[in-house]
Design a protein around this motif. Structure first.
Motif, PDB file in Angstrom:
ATOM      1  N   LEU A 169       0.881  -1.161   0.000  1.00  0.00           N
ATOM      2  CA  LEU A 169       0.000   0.000   0.000  1.00  0.00           C
ATOM      3  C   LEU A 169       0.916   1.207   0.000  1.00  0.00           C
ATOM      4  N   GLY A 170       1.107   1.802  -1.168  1.00  0.00           N
ATOM      5  CA  GLY A 170       2.153   2.811  -1.314  1.00  0.00           C
ATOM      6  C   GLY A 170       3.492   2.128  -1.121  1.00  0.00           C
ATOM      7  N   GLU A 171       4.261   2.602  -0.157  1.00  0.00           N
ATOM      8  CA  GLU A 171       5.556   1.987   0.162  1.00  0.00           C
ATOM      9  C   GLU A 171       5.461   0.995   1.312  1.00  0.00           C
ATOM     10  N   ARG A 172       4.272   0.792   1.854  1.00  0.00           N
ATOM     11  CA  ARG A 172       4.079  -0.002   3.067  1.00  0.00           C
ATOM     12  C   ARG A 172       3.717  -1.448   2.733  1.00  0.00           C
ATOM     13  N   PRO A 173       4.560  -2.435   3.128  1.00  0.00           N
ATOM     14  CA  PRO A 173       4.180  -3.835   2.935  1.00  0.00           C
ATOM     15  C   PRO A 173       3.113  -4.224   3.943  1.00  0.00           C
ATOM     16  N   CYS A 174       2.097  -4.944   3.473  1.00  0.00           N
ATOM     17  CA  CYS A 174       0.968  -5.323   4.322  1.00  0.00           C
ATOM     18  C   CYS A 174       0.599  -6.783   4.098  1.00  0.00           C
ATOM     19  N   TYR A 175       0.136  -7.408   5.172  1.00  0.00           N
ATOM     20  CA  TYR A 175      -0.489  -8.714   5.031  1.00  0.00           C
ATOM     21  C   TYR A 175      -1.898  -8.505   4.516  1.00  0.00           C
ATOM     22  N   ARG A 176      -2.301  -9.361   3.602  1.00  0.00           N
ATOM     23  CA  ARG A 176      -3.692  -9.379   3.138  1.00  0.00           C
ATOM     24  C   ARG A 176      -4.395 -10.477   3.935  1.00  0.00           C
ATOM     25  N   VAL A 177      -5.479 -10.108   4.600  1.00  0.00           N
ATOM     26  CA  VAL A 177      -6.274 -11.061   5.372  1.00  0.00           C
ATOM     27  C   VAL A 177      -7.682 -11.044   4.781  1.00  0.00           C
ATOM     28  N   GLU A 178      -8.179 -12.216   4.423  1.00  0.00           N
ATOM     29  CA  GLU A 178      -9.521 -12.322   3.866  1.00  0.00           C
ATOM     30  C   GLU A 178     -10.439 -12.979   4.875  1.00  0.00           C
ATOM     31  N   THR A 179     -11.691 -12.557   4.872  1.00  0.00           N
ATOM     32  CA  THR A 179     -12.682 -13.189   5.740  1.00  0.00           C
ATOM     33  C   THR A 179     -13.658 -13.961   4.872  1.00  0.00           C
ATOM     34  N   TYR A 180     -14.121 -15.052   5.428  1.00  0.00           N
ATOM     35  CA  TYR A 180     -15.076 -15.924   4.749  1.00  0.00           C
ATOM     36  C   TYR A 180     -16.231 -16.188   5.703  1.00  0.00           C
ATOM     37  N   ARG A 181     -17.436 -16.155   5.188  1.00  0.00           N
ATOM     38  CA  ARG A 181     -18.598 -16.518   6.002  1.00  0.00           C
ATOM     39  C   ARG A 181     -18.591 -18.025   6.180  1.00  0.00           C
ATOM     40  N   GLU A 182     -18.702 -18.454   7.420  1.00  0.00           N
ATOM     41  CA  GLU A 182     -18.695 -19.887   7.687  1.00  0.00           C
ATOM     42  C   GLU A 182     -19.849 -20.572   6.964  1.00  0.00           C
ATOM     43  N   GLY A 183     -19.525 -21.666   6.283  1.00  0.00           N
ATOM     44  CA  GLY A 183     -20.533 -22.445   5.580  1.00  0.00           C
ATOM     45  C   GLY A 183     -20.946 -21.910   4.232  1.00  0.00           C
ATOM     46  N   GLU A 184     -20.243 -20.882   3.711  1.00  0.00           N
ATOM     47  CA  GLU A 184     -20.642 -20.299   2.426  1.00  0.00           C
ATOM     48  C   GLU A 184     -19.587 -20.467   1.345  1.00  0.00           C
ATOM     49  N   GLY A 185     -18.738 -21.481   1.471  1.00  0.00           N
ATOM     50  CA  GLY A 185     -17.780 -21.765   0.403  1.00  0.00           C
ATOM     51  C   GLY A 185     -16.549 -20.886   0.440  1.00  0.00           C
ATOM     52  N   ASP A 186     -15.945 -20.706  -0.719  1.00  0.00           N
ATOM     53  CA  ASP A 186     -14.647 -20.036  -0.804  1.00  0.00           C
ATOM     54  C   ASP A 186     -14.693 -18.635  -1.404  1.00  0.00           C
TER      55      ASP A 186
END
Length: 148
Positions: A89-106
């Motif tokens: 993000l600009g010059e800043r390295p970031c972890y990407r974290v994704e959320t998933y609804r339980e029971g709704e696939g990928d």
């Protein structure tokens, strides 16, 4: 009230596998997921407080009245938080974290970016235009007015 005086940073993908450490002297991907969960769940608690609380395109200040661990969401949605590589993000390295609804696939539900250096900044990615909206800043000073 916070009025940013900077242009929105450009996003780019980092060549990193899910769960891979981004910086030797930074936080771990596991810690990034913990920070993302805490920031995101506090945001949802704030937005469901029933007083019209929301957040704008440039960020949000979550009141101290929202606890660090707000407990189950009012809407009953349970989210699974997963590390998903990294972004810059600009010059800043970031972890990407994704959320998933339980029971709704990928199909992911939310995308959060956590500063890989120390976890002190978190952004949510706006679903419509892909912009990064700040939702947590560990160094933010909150100015409040006493009740009249």
């Amino acid at each position: 009230l916070v009025v940013p005086k900077e242009e929105e940073a450009e996003r780019s993908e980092l060549d990193a596998a899910p769960g891979e450490q981004l910086l030797a002297d930074g936080i771990s991907p596991e810690r990034a997921v913990q920070i993302a969960r805490q920031a995101n769940e506090r945001l949802y608690a704030y937005r469901s407080a029933g007083d019209g609380a929301g957040f704008g395109a440039r960020g949000v200040v979550i009141p101290d009245s929202i606890p660090e661990d707000p407990g189950p969401r009012a809407d009953g949605i349970a989210l699974d938080y997963r590390p998903a590589g990294g972004e810059r993000l600009g010059e800043r390295p970031c972890y990407r974290v994704e959320t998933y609804r339980e029971g709704e696939g990928d199909a992911y539900y939310d995308v959060l970016l956590v500063d890989a250096r120390d976890g002190s900044l978190v952004w949510t990615i706006e679903m419509v235009n892909g912009s990064a909206v700040p939702i947590y800043d560990a160094d933010q000073t909150y100015i409040t007015c006493p009740a009249a």
